[in-house]
Design an enzyme around this catalytic site. Structure first.
Site, short mmCIF file in Angstrom:
data_model
loop_
_atom_site.label_atom_id
_atom_site.label_comp_id
_atom_site.label_asym_id
_atom_site.label_seq_id
_atom_site.Cartn_x
_atom_site.Cartn_y
_atom_site.Cartn_z
CB SER A 244 14.68 10.28 -4.13
OG SER A 244 13.28 10.16 -4.18
CG HIS B 172 12.71 6.31 -1.14
ND1 HIS B 172 13.03 5.93 -2.43
CD2 HIS B 172 12.75 7.68 -1.13
CE1 HIS B 172 13.22 7.01 -3.17
NE2 HIS B 172 13.06 8.07 -2.41
#
Length: 333
Positions: A190, A305
């Protein structure tokens, strides 16, 4: 979250249509020259937690502006793996901090040394705490957002300081005891993946990069296709500062992972999740498809995610072992 971005066949060929700034390289050369004018000032302090097979230390070094940046340094003990050791510099997700050595035992258990860098100002919201303030803002960690901090001035933008810190972290890791500086990788997920991309492009001596579901890539596309945090911070800014929207996006071009990808040549392992509305697939593909070196891309069609999770971690260890020639650990006596 169902599939929401481009079809896979279009993602495979997708490239950012936004041109990079003409003075991108000059801007970063000046930033790094300004940063390197300060001595690195590495300080290592043994962590009080006693571990049998892993040595753990706190590390401080001078980042952007000579300001102190904290990290955790872990390595297998000499009884487990003799040095010199390959080293992985790890960067953190949004809001995260270095926390405890117990959070980072995977790579040392596999025979790597690892330096985990605090992201300045962060580490006050996630499970793991941080210990580095942003001295150009506040001297202690605080709850995000960070994405629009200084966004109307590239010289004042938050990630200018963070990416300079990342380069210094690579320099710091190369100097640490029992480390083989010729076998150094950067890695992150991320936000950490976006920082790893910048470090792979800007820092000398990076031999491999792991870029998982990266944030900070193709900002202009992200605000078109997702309203999820953290990109929602930028979306709110653009909605409010209507007349300065293009100015903000022009600043972000200097910090876009797509532009760093085109300047990174070390072998890279990428991952993307096709249902990820935090870092949309098209933004990941834009960075991957711009990458100048050899790549491997792991695709997780049904994940959000969280990406590949533990299976991706296991793959990362195997991939890094191949690219950094990691010795096999011995059982501790």
């Amino acid at each position: 979250m169902p599939l929401f971005d481009l079809p896979l066949d279009e993602l495979t060929a997708y490239r950012s249509p936004r041109p990079e700034p003409a003075d991108f390289d000059e801007f970063w050369a000046a930033t790094l020259a300004e940063t390197s004018a300060h001595p690195l000032d590495v300080v290592v302090e043994t962590h009080e937690l006693a571990l049998t097979a892993v040595e753990a230390s706190h590390v401080w070094f001078a980042g952007y502006g000579g300001q102190p940046v904290h990290g955790l340094f872990l390595r297998p003990s000499p009884a487990v793996v003799a040095g010199p050791l390959p080293v992985v510099v790890q960067f953190l997700g949004y809001g995260d901090g270095t926390g405890s050595p117990l959070d980072w035992l995977g790579l040392p258990a596999a025979g790597f040394a690892t330096l985990v860098m605090d992201t300045r100002g962060q580490g006050a919201r996630a499970r793991r705490g941080g210990a580095t303030g942003d001295h150009d803002g506040s001297r202690s960690p605080h709850v995000e957002g960070f994405l629009t901090k200084g966004v109307l001035d590239r010289a004042d933008y938050y990630y200018r300081r963070v990416f300079a810190d990342a380069v210094r972290a690579v320099e710091c890791a190369a100097q640490l005891d029992r480390v083989d500086a010729a076998r150094l990788a950067v890695a992150g997920t991320s936000q950490g993946g976006g920082i790893a991309l910048a470090a792979a492009a800007l820092a000398d001596g990076v031999r491999a990069a792991v870029v998982n579901v990266p944030f900070l890539c193709h900002y202009s596309r992200a605000v078109d296709v997702t309203a999820s945090e953290p990109y929602a911070e930028l979306l709110r800014f653009l909605r409010t500062h209507r007349a300065r929207a293009e100015d903000a996006l022009a600043t972000l071009d200097y910090f876009d992972g797509v532009n760093f990808a085109g300047r990174a040549s070390a072998p890279a392992l990428f991952s993307v999740a096709l249902m990820d509305d935090v870092c949309p697939p098209s933004t990941v593909y834009a960075a991957h498809n711009a990458y100048a070196g050899p790549t491997r891309l792991e695709i997780y069609p049904y994940n959000e995610h969280e990406g590949g999770g533990i299976p991706q971690d296991e793959l990362t260890i195997a991939w890094l072992r191949d690219h950094l020639a990691v010795p096999t650990a011995r059982a501790a006596n």
